[in-house]
Design a protein around this motif. Structure first.
Motif, short mmCIF file in Angstrom:
data_model
loop_
_atom_site.label_atom_id
_atom_site.label_comp_id
_atom_site.label_asym_id
_atom_site.label_seq_id
_atom_site.Cartn_x
_atom_site.Cartn_y
_atom_site.Cartn_z
N THR A 3 8.15 -11.07 9.19
CA THR A 3 7.13 -10.43 7.36
C THR A 3 6.91 -11.77 7.17
OG1 THR A 3 8.36 -8.13 8.80
CG2 THR A 3 7.55 -8.90 5.83
N PHE A 4 7.73 -12.55 6.68
CA PHE A 4 8.14 -13.45 5.44
C PHE A 4 6.84 -15.00 5.75
CE2 PHE A 4 11.02 -11.24 3.30
CZ PHE A 4 10.67 -11.43 2.13
N ASN B 246 2.95 -14.30 6.34
CA ASN B 246 3.22 -14.01 5.08
C ASN B 246 2.99 -13.34 4.19
OD1 ASN B 246 3.19 -16.21 2.60
ND2 ASN B 246 1.19 -15.63 2.36
N ALA B 247 3.17 -12.14 5.06
CA ALA B 247 2.62 -10.19 4.22
C ALA B 247 3.33 -10.43 3.04
CB ALA B 247 3.85 -9.52 5.43
N LYS B 248 2.79 -10.30 2.16
CA LYS B 248 3.79 -9.86 0.57
C LYS B 248 2.86 -8.32 0.07
CE LYS B 248 0.78 -13.69 -0.75
NZ LYS B 248 1.45 -15.14 -1.48
N VAL C 83 4.69 -4.64 2.19
CA VAL C 83 2.81 -5.02 1.23
C VAL C 83 2.73 -3.88 0.18
CG1 VAL C 83 1.73 -6.06 3.89
CG2 VAL C 83 2.26 -2.68 2.79
#
Lengths: 255, 255, 255, 255
Positions: free
Chosen positions: A84-85, A88-90, A113
């Motif tokens: 996930t990180f 760079n999903a944020k 997200v």
């Protein structure tokens, strides 16, 4: 304060066993620790011991591990939390997933997200798509997941901030996924065999850079203060993780 | 579309070296690949090769690893990405951190909880506090981090959704941290030695349940398709991760 | 040429299952692959497929793993093969073992020191001693093992080239073992917990040097050419290995 | 009793540094711990502290690690100690090695088979052959090693009890090695990449059975009683180990 609601979720721990339940006041849990009448605990704050049962508010991990119905091998937390990180999903990202599977990673991404973001996930297999949809509908917190029972090839709404591929031959859809990604965005993939890693590395030679391959090993310990030691057995392998970033195929020439 | 801004951040990769820079139009990067005039790339979309340099938009990981100034051992992505989910930090959570260090994990948490969440982080050491504040101010995306240069003992504004402790003797502040956590909330800790794990396990015997101890090993591979193999050396140990959930100290009796 | 003898040992492999048998001409093996009449194979050279069974001459490892009767946790090959060399047991050595257990490591040592060497092994527990004796008598190649059903404390015939301790509290007999070792000789120990490692390290502070602590992880792979990948699960922990060398307690002063 | 001889070997430890020396009465060691006159210690029993130096009798491992001159990557103890037993090399065995390299594994094998056994080792590269010969001549205990500076293809004196191959493309000589092995005997190989493992597995499909692939990870710990923890870094990869046993290519039909 988090209070147990009628129709809410609880995590029950009895010794080493974990049960995740959606409860209603007219039902009970029947386990080796005896009966647990839900009406006795509704309205109480989470986090208590009731007879031999420990009752907690489920975390994201609990839901994925103990509530999700699995029709496929899921991506385990040791991998999914990292991926996930890594891609760079944020907050507020728009993320593409190819291969929904049981929706476990989709669910993690949805949490990442948040309500202002979006996860668009593709699953060809009818049965998996339906199962994933049920999982997401049952446990999803926001309306930020779009599950599509179709081939990603037929999709053209690009500009994704991040992408993840979990299909048998990720190299077959890599070009398509790349075309849907923003410039510089990261794509992650998971494959079980080293032969697939090799194949993927070849496919990533054009249009991608900053390639990384890794595996994450997770070793759990027993929790006795006087006898600190790893558990006897562990999961030795789930998959190789592969990451890369989209890059223009042409090099700008410095004068 | 993400376009390189004047005063924006870029990640430069030259061979295996990575550089994270905040750029202005009047400056240049001087490396082994020659000079890179920032004015030549401002306005361009991220994700291209310029001469021998690859230019990407920095990810959360890039910023923590290549931009943050370190005055302490930071928590590495293999651990921090995992801990974040494990303690159930998520969109809009309010998270407590004891031991800001260089702020690397604080930054990860800030991204996780997003603009509607809050991270309150305590650091006793003046020098570390100041360094962390600079890091967070320079790279933070939202105003959702509260750094406090004081002992957590003097703080009373409880109700945290999740907590993380990274100090030498976490057992000394565990009771206090527990009192600031919501019921059922998760606390994570990292300690380098097995002796500390033992001490922590003893401290967790009262008021906590669902205790887990683990370590995460991260093995990177070389990225040559014809020669798939792990890199020669790896980080063997950063710390043992310990997790637990707050639980009432009294057991409800079933009739 | 190694020919299967009447009353000899064979290793039978059927799919993933392994069976180690001492055979006589009037008997048969009955498994899922059908009946295997031993009279059909006696006189044949080892190393052939007979119906669905593969027949091999047993190795040292096969005997320890598939023939030895276990009354205790044995020391696994990943550890025992390493320990043997690490304590410098070799041809014609005289080796001390405290804690015979099932005799698996005793057997490995016996092979290492050969017919001109000697292994003296102590086991307090009657039941284990008897079981180990049976294992060694049945499979030992030379008369070079001396099993003693007594406390090492009562033994005084020192001068051992190497020593190994596998008891719950190795620090209790460490001084005694040291007194039985040659100067400069190596002692090895295996303990399951980190707490024991800590205790041992304290005990090794006097009279020993060159202390080493380690663990060996052994990851098996599937053997399909097109799908090279680790097996799903592995043994995560057998024990911590501790090694040290005997050293005089007084320091010679350099002028 | 092992007494330091004029012209004998000693292991000197100064803090974390190790030095293996052949000493003569007229020489001295000059290190950070000051001068060590060999005449002062000749005649003394091994295993003492002299000023800041610890003096031990070298073990097999010490000699391979600190005395052998390396012209190639050697096979490390974590692997070589295991391989030796795994291929069932033992007292009086006759063992074939293809790819002598620096002779480190040859030396281990020589110790294993003892004075009544034999190791025949092939090395094509002139320079490596000469270096290995020097190493073996200098430190070998018995005259049981035959180093051959030639291709194994030209060799026909079969009947080996065990075999080991350490060359870049082991599959090219596998048939030849097989022809030199006894029926049912074990062959071991080490290769750095997963691609080679795949290639090897294909080559092993005919004429071999009981195929195993594995890797051994070795994690060292710090040796402070109050701070038990792994060292920060470790060797992540040396090679994949592959083992198989020779089996007849024809299956006997059960009636």
């Amino acid at each position: 304060m988090s209070v147990i609601q009628d129709n809410g979720l609880i995590l029950i721990i009895y010794k080493d066993k974990k049960y995740l339940k959606r409860i209603t006041a007219d039902q009970s849990f029947h386990g080796k620790g005896g009966a647990l009448r839900y009406s006795d605990i509704i309205g109480k704050e989470y986090g208590f011991r009731f007879g031999d049962y420990d009752i907690y508010e489920p975390t994201i991990e609990d839901i994925v591990m103990y509530a999700f119905k699995r029709e496929t091998q899921i991506i385990y937390p040791k991998d999914s939390f990292y991926i996930t990180f890594k891609i760079n999903a944020k907050n507020a990202s728009r993320v593409l997933e190819v291969g929904t599977g049981s929706g476990a990673f989709t669910y993690i991404l949805a949490h990442t997200v948040g309500p202002r973001g979006k996860v668009v996930s593709f699953e060809m297999e009818d049965r998996h798509y339906k199962n994933a949809r049920k999982n997401i509908e049952k446990y999803g917190e926001w309306n930020n997941v779009e599950l599509r029972n179709e081939d990603v090839t037929d999709y053209f709404d690009g500009g994704f901030d991040a992408a993840f591929i979990d299909v048998r031959e990720p190299w077959t859809c890599l070009d398509k996924v790349r075309s849907l990604m923003k410039e510089s965005a990261s794509v992650g993939m998971i494959v079980p065999t080293a032969n697939q890693v090799s194949e993927l590395l070849r496919a990533l030679e054009t249009g991608f850079g900053y390639v990384e391959v890794m595996e994450i090993m997770h070793r759990k310990y027993k929790t006795v203060a006087e006898r600190v030691r790893p558990q006897d057995r562990m999961i030795a392998h789930t998959g190789y993780l592969v990451f890369a970033r989209k890059i223009e195929t042409k090099t700008m020439i410095t004068e």
